[in-house]
Structure formats: C-alpha cells, structure tokens
Design an enzyme around this catalytic site. Structure first.
Site, PDB file in Angstrom:
ATOM      1  N   LYS A 182      26.307  37.147  39.957  1.00  0.00           N
ATOM      2  CA  LYS A 182      27.365  37.992  39.401  1.00  0.00           C
ATOM      3  C   LYS A 182      28.485  38.083  40.439  1.00  0.00           C
ATOM      4  O   LYS A 182      28.388  38.802  41.439  1.00  0.00           O
ATOM      5  CB  LYS A 182      26.810  39.393  39.089  1.00  0.00           C
ATOM      6  CG  LYS A 182      27.856  40.300  38.479  1.00  0.00           C
ATOM      7  CD  LYS A 182      27.978  41.530  39.338  1.00  0.00           C
ATOM      8  CE  LYS A 182      29.168  42.368  39.133  1.00  0.00           C
ATOM      9  NZ  LYS A 182      30.475  41.761  39.145  1.00  0.00           N
ATOM     10  N   GLU A 257      24.294  43.428  52.566  1.00  0.00           N
ATOM     11  CA  GLU A 257      25.371  43.082  53.502  1.00  0.00           C
ATOM     12  C   GLU A 257      26.547  43.976  53.139  1.00  0.00           C
ATOM     13  O   GLU A 257      27.222  43.736  52.131  1.00  0.00           O
ATOM     14  CB  GLU A 257      25.760  41.600  53.341  1.00  0.00           C
ATOM     15  CG  GLU A 257      24.622  40.631  53.593  1.00  0.00           C
ATOM     16  CD  GLU A 257      24.227  40.544  55.057  1.00  0.00           C
ATOM     17  OE1 GLU A 257      25.011  40.982  55.921  1.00  0.00           O
ATOM     18  OE2 GLU A 257      23.128  40.035  55.333  1.00  0.00           O
ATOM     19  N   CYS A 291      34.885  41.675  56.204  1.00  0.00           N
ATOM     20  CA  CYS A 291      33.890  42.668  56.620  1.00  0.00           C
ATOM     21  C   CYS A 291      33.655  42.599  58.119  1.00  0.00           C
ATOM     22  O   CYS A 291      33.370  43.604  58.755  1.00  0.00           O
ATOM     23  CB  CYS A 291      32.582  42.438  55.886  1.00  0.00           C
ATOM     24  SG  CYS A 291      31.980  40.754  56.101  1.00  0.00           S
ATOM     25  N   GLU A 389      36.570  52.401  56.844  1.00  0.00           N
ATOM     26  CA  GLU A 389      36.892  50.983  56.649  1.00  0.00           C
ATOM     27  C   GLU A 389      38.160  50.869  55.793  1.00  0.00           C
ATOM     28  O   GLU A 389      38.133  51.185  54.606  1.00  0.00           O
ATOM     29  CB  GLU A 389      35.722  50.278  55.948  1.00  0.00           C
ATOM     30  CG  GLU A 389      35.942  48.787  55.806  1.00  0.00           C
ATOM     31  CD  GLU A 389      34.856  48.085  54.991  1.00  0.00           C
ATOM     32  OE1 GLU A 389      34.427  48.609  53.941  1.00  0.00           O
ATOM     33  OE2 GLU A 389      34.460  46.972  55.400  1.00  0.00           O
TER      34      GLU A 389
HETATM   35  P1  NAD Z   1      32.126  46.491  45.943  1.00  0.00           P
HETATM   36  O1  NAD Z   1      30.967  47.201  46.541  1.00  0.00           O
HETATM   37  O2  NAD Z   1      33.121  47.252  45.190  1.00  0.00           O
HETATM   38  O3  NAD Z   1      31.577  45.340  44.946  1.00  0.00           O
HETATM   39  C1  NAD Z   1      30.654  44.365  45.374  1.00  0.00           C
HETATM   40  C2  NAD Z   1      29.948  43.806  44.159  1.00  0.00           C
HETATM   41  O4  NAD Z   1      29.149  44.833  43.580  1.00  0.00           O
HETATM   42  C3  NAD Z   1      30.891  43.322  43.073  1.00  0.00           C
HETATM   43  O5  NAD Z   1      30.375  42.169  42.456  1.00  0.00           O
HETATM   44  C4  NAD Z   1      30.882  44.489  42.100  1.00  0.00           C
HETATM   45  O6  NAD Z   1      31.199  44.134  40.770  1.00  0.00           O
HETATM   46  C5  NAD Z   1      29.441  44.927  42.206  1.00  0.00           C
HETATM   47  N1  NAD Z   1      29.198  46.292  41.732  1.00  0.00           N
HETATM   48  C6  NAD Z   1      30.097  47.302  41.608  1.00  0.00           C
HETATM   49  N2  NAD Z   1      29.481  48.400  41.104  1.00  0.00           N
HETATM   50  C7  NAD Z   1      28.179  48.067  40.933  1.00  0.00           C
HETATM   51  C8  NAD Z   1      27.049  48.770  40.455  1.00  0.00           C
HETATM   52  N3  NAD Z   1      27.124  50.046  40.046  1.00  0.00           N
HETATM   53  N4  NAD Z   1      25.867  48.116  40.412  1.00  0.00           N
HETATM   54  C9  NAD Z   1      25.769  46.844  40.832  1.00  0.00           C
HETATM   55  N5  NAD Z   1      26.806  46.119  41.280  1.00  0.00           N
HETATM   56  C10 NAD Z   1      28.002  46.727  41.329  1.00  0.00           C
HETATM   57  O7  NAD Z   1      32.787  45.652  47.141  1.00  0.00           O
HETATM   58  P2  NAD Z   1      34.145  44.823  47.128  1.00  0.00           P
HETATM   59  O8  NAD Z   1      35.284  45.770  47.077  1.00  0.00           O
HETATM   60  O9  NAD Z   1      34.062  43.714  46.131  1.00  0.00           O
HETATM   61  O10 NAD Z   1      34.062  44.141  48.571  1.00  0.00           O
HETATM   62  C11 NAD Z   1      34.515  44.739  49.751  1.00  0.00           C
HETATM   63  C12 NAD Z   1      33.375  45.365  50.503  1.00  0.00           C
HETATM   64  O11 NAD Z   1      32.366  44.393  50.772  1.00  0.00           O
HETATM   65  C13 NAD Z   1      33.811  45.875  51.860  1.00  0.00           C
HETATM   66  O12 NAD Z   1      33.185  47.096  52.121  1.00  0.00           O
HETATM   67  C14 NAD Z   1      33.313  44.797  52.815  1.00  0.00           C
HETATM   68  O13 NAD Z   1      33.098  45.230  54.130  1.00  0.00           O
HETATM   69  C15 NAD Z   1      32.043  44.391  52.162  1.00  0.00           C
HETATM   70  N6  NAD Z   1      31.654  43.052  52.577  1.00  0.00           N
HETATM   71  C16 NAD Z   1      30.566  42.928  53.382  1.00  0.00           C
HETATM   72  C17 NAD Z   1      30.201  41.675  53.845  1.00  0.00           C
HETATM   73  C18 NAD Z   1      29.016  41.489  54.746  1.00  0.00           C
HETATM   74  O14 NAD Z   1      28.627  40.363  54.991  1.00  0.00           O
HETATM   75  N7  NAD Z   1      28.418  42.555  55.256  1.00  0.00           N
HETATM   76  C19 NAD Z   1      30.935  40.548  53.463  1.00  0.00           C
HETATM   77  C20 NAD Z   1      32.053  40.729  52.635  1.00  0.00           C
HETATM   78  C21 NAD Z   1      32.395  41.991  52.191  1.00  0.00           C
END
Ligand code: NAD
Length: 486
Positions: A182, A257, A291, A389
C-alpha cells in the site's frame, strides 16, 4: 540526459497479476507538486480490494511456486528486476519526479540507483537464507530452518516511494514471501510502474500486489486482515503508534520505521567546509522530506557565528526550482499540506525568538509547493521548532560548549533515527558515536547509506531494521527440528 514530464495513464490496482478497477470504482486525483495540477488519477481501494489482494498473495504463498522456488532462481528474478530498473531508468525518473517533485538529476542518482542496488543486494542474499545445525547434550540430530513468514503487508510513506517500497519488497521476495503493498495516497505512481517491472522480470502472479488508497481504509484493512503475517510500516510516529497497536492486537510482527529529527554536531576541530557541505546536504536533500535528514545543527560556540555566516551565503545559492530542470537541487514539497506544515513551524520558530538567517518564506513559482531553504538560529532547545519533526527544508542552529553538552542536546528529542558528528579526532569520533542515541551514526559526512548497512530507529523512531542481513531475517521465521538418535 534530459527527462521530460511524462503522460501517465490512469492507474488501476494490481492484484493477482491483473490490473483491476477498485471494487467501489473510486478514483483519486494525483497532483504534480511543482504546479498543483492533476497528473492522472488512480484507483481508490477499499477493504474489499484489500481482501482480494491478500487472498491472491495468500494463494500465491500457500500453493504457488514462489516460496518453494530455489533461492538461486529467486535470485535470478530479483537480479532481472535490478536490470530492468536500470534499463527503464528514464521512465522511472520521470514518474517519480513528476509525482514527488524530486529533481530529476537526484532522482536518477539516488532513488533509481538505490532501488536497483536494493534488488541486486537481496538477489545475492536470496541464495543464503539458511538455517544451522546444533550440537545437543543428548543423542539427537538438531538443526534449524529459516522459512518465509507468508504474506507481508508493506505500508510506505510519501517521500521515498520507490526506495522504501523496494527496501521492503526485495528482502521479502528474497526470503520467499508474497506481498501486498500500500503506497502513500499522494505518491503511488512508481509503485504501479514497479508492479509492471516486477511482473516483466518474472515475479509470478499474486506474489506482489499493489493496492492504492487512503491510509485509514486500505492501511487499516491490511493491518487488521488475518491473512497478513507481517507488517512492514514506514511513516510518521503518530500513525506508526496506531498501526503498531492494531498489529499488536492481531499479534502480527511488525517493523516500524518512523519519524526522525537528527542532530549534526560540529566540533571545534572539524573541517568547517566539509561540515557545512554535510549540514546543507542533511537538510535540503529531498527538500528536507527525509526521515534521516539532519535538521538540527549543533555548532561549537567558537565557530557559531562563522558557520552561520558561511551557511547563509551557501544556502542562498542552492538552486531551487522545477524538478525537470537538470540543474535543480531542491524541488517543491511533495504536497500542499507539507508546505503548510513548514510555514507553520517557521511561524512558530519566529514567535519562539528564532533568528531567520536565510529563507523563511515560500518561493512563488508556477503554482508549486516551493519553500526556500531556511536556516534559523538562536532558538532554545525546548522550542517546538527544535524538538518536533518539521520535515521540510529548515535547519535550526544551536551553539554548545562541551562534548557532554553536545551529546545531551543531540539526544534531547524523542527521536533516534540518525545522528552525526564532524571532528578530526578519531578517539572523539568513536566516543561520541557510542553515546548518540540513534540507529545510525555518520562521522564527517551525512546520509551515507547502502543496502548492506542496516538502518532503523530507537526511541520514538521505531524498531526493527531495514537493509542488511538484519532485514532479510525479519522476513523469516526459525523452526527447530530435533531428531532422536536413540
Ligand atoms: P504517514 O504516517 O502519514 O503515512 C505513512 C503510510 O501510512 C501511508 O501509506 C499512509 O497512507 C498510511 N496510513 C495513514 N493512516 C493509516 C492508518 N490509520 N492505518 C494504516 N496506515 C495508515 O507518513 P507520511 O507523511 O507519508 O511520511 C512522512 C513520515 O514518515 C515522517 O514522519 C518521516 O520521518 C517518516 N519516514 C520514516 C522513514 C524511516 O525509515 N524511519 C523513512 C521515510 C519516512
């Protein structure tokens, strides 16, 4: 080589080797962040589509050939994926750049190159998913096997769609699992292109399925589905916490992550030019939507004003603009909501007494989500712009006097994904690296990453590791077999 904006056909779901419309026929507009205009639409799935994808992945795992295919043959398929990524690099760069706003030159050099390397690395690993034999104190022949887990639910964020889906799908496939992916709702286009590439490389039907749609519907349906054996989640700490609790309810193993807010420490003995290069890379790369970016710069007080002066000039000269211009280094933010969040944090930083040294405003260009790279000095350590962040092209700079103070400041946020330091003192490099609370520490550079080196978080940045043999192991389960010799 120049790449132009692609024409992209409307996307459908990829389930059991076929392209399908969503059950409820829903569609979502996908926007170009550099103009705000619609690029194309993709299918908006619901729980019924997730169930179809999990059923296909379940069938492919339980009765299909992938899990029982010898590792050497899986390796050949994964190697073909790497080759196809390189052959189709122009097309992938165009799709990823138009969807995420990534500068084409960086997208080719980083995202596309890294995705190919991920498949190549795990192709080699697919041949060594082995158990071991053990000597026991009673007459028995004892060994362990390392077997695939089953169906993996891969949930990925908006900022590195290709790299972070490949970092899950490649090891999952290497170990013999099947996958339902997804992607983030606003940046799903490379996932759909990769579905085509994986099939072309010989990944059998049902082994990788792509379901596009909203997190609260598609993500939650995956987390709750009893047919999913593991969740590999990358995203924010807020959503990760919720996802981990749902997975915990079903006792599904997860890797989490999550968010980061890393510090880069510049000691008084650092090579200042190099340190400034690292600092800039650490906060403008991917328009700060990284991230493992380093948005907090901690500078020894003897260098503080000097570093601020050099930074201000260098940052003002970073080329910001159209991602399809090969000279661009910083593109737009991937979405208007991300831009609004950055604007809000810079407003908060000003209200908290921050001194904006450079940037601090939007760049009006073609209706895109542009924000000028911004450096903010003089904030106190408890200010929100330091502790939270921001996830945009914003660097805060704070002074420190002693090594202990630098380490304490670096470790002072709830996050622990990455951290780094600049020093010419080898003993200090090791000493400080050992004290930094982070999954990865860089010395004298930033963002050195390779599929061979594990990354992941501590504290609120999550748990589990991607990359390296550690990631491969996380897609397997161990069985002990003990045969009596009595
Ligand atoms: P997000 O948490 O909003 O979304 C991540 C994923 O989760 C998306 O596919 C989203 O559709 C899904 N999602 C949203 N609500 C959900 C729910 N209720 N149940 C299940 N899935 C759900 O994150 P984002 O805004 O897409 O990405 C940015 C964040 O990701 C930042 O905090 C960044 O630091 C983090 N990030 C971490 C890493 C790492 O390796 N640690 C890498 C890249 C990004």
């Amino acid at each position: 080589m120049s790449v132009s904006r692609p024409h992209i056909e409307p996307g459908r779901l990829f389930i059991d080797g076929e392209w399908r419309e969503a059950d409820a026929k829903g569609r979502r507009d996908i926007l170009d962040p550099s103009t705000g205009k619609v690029i194309t639409t993709v299918a908006e799935a619901d729980a019924i589509d997730v169930d179809a994808a999990v059923t296909a992945a379940r069938k492919a795992f339980d009765t299909g050939p992938w899990a029982s295919t010898p590792g050497r043959e899986r390796a050949r398929v994964l190697h073909r994926v790497a080759d196809l990524i390189r052959q189709r690099a122009d097309e992938i760069v165009a799709v990823e750049s138009v969807n995420v706003g990534k500068p084409v030159s960086l997208c080719r050099a980083v995202d596309v190159a890294t995705a190919a390397e991920e498949y190549e690395y795990y192709s080699a690993m697919a041949q060594s998913v082995d158990g071991s034999s053990r000597r026991l104190p009673f007459p028995a022949h004892a060994y362990t096997t390392r077997d695939p887990l089953g169906v993996i639910g891969a949930i990925t964020p908006f900022n590195f769609p290709l790299v972070l889906s490949s970092s899950k799908i490649a090891p999952a496939l290497a170990a013999g699992n099947t996958v339902v992916h997804k992607p983030a709702e606003e940046t799903p286009l490379s996932a759909l292109l990769m579905a085509e590439i994986l099939a072309e490389a010989g990944v059998p039907d049902g082994v990788v399925n792509v379901v596009t749609g909203g997190g609260a519907v598609v993500g939650e349906a995956l987390l709750r589905h009893p047919g999913v054996d593991k969740i590999a989640f990358t995203g924010s700490t807020r959503i990760g916490r919720h996802a981990a609790s749902l997975a915990g309810e079903a006792l599904k193993p997860v890797t989490m992550e999550l968010g980061g807010n890393a510090a880069q420490i510049v000691f008084e003995d650092a090579d200042v030019e190099k340190a400034i290069g690292s600092a800039i890379k650490g906060f403008v790369f991917n328009t700060g939507q990284f991230c493992m970016g380093g948005p907090r710069l901690l500078v020894h007080s003897s260098l503080y004003e000097t570093v601020l002066g050099i930074l201000a000039e260098a940052v003002a000269g970073v080329p910001v603009g159209d991602p399809f211009d090969p000279a661009t280094v910083v593109g737009p933010m991937a979405g208007a909501r991300h831009l609004a969040k950055v604007e809000e944090y810079v407003r908060i930083a000003r209200a908290e007494g921050g001194r904006v040294v450079v940037g601090g405003e939007r760049l009006e260009l073609n209706g895109g989500n542009y924000y000028r790279p911004t450096v903010i000095a003089d904030l106190s350590n408890d200010s929100r712009a330091v502790q939270e962040e921001i996830f945009g092209p914003v660097l805060t700079v704070q002074p420190f006097d002693t090594e202990d103070e630098a380490v304490a400041l670096a470790n002072s946020t709830p996050y622990g994904l990455a951290s780094g330091l600049q020093t010419r003192d080898l003993a200090r490099a090791h000493r400080v690296a050992a004290r930094l609370q982070a999954g990865i520490v860089w010395v004298n550079d930033w963002a050195m990453l390779d599929p061979a080196m594990p990354f992941g978080g501590v504290k609120q940045s999550g748990y589990g590791r991607e990359y390296g043999p550690e990631a491969l192991e996380s897609y397997t389960k161990v069985k002990s077999v003990i045969i009596s010799l009595a």
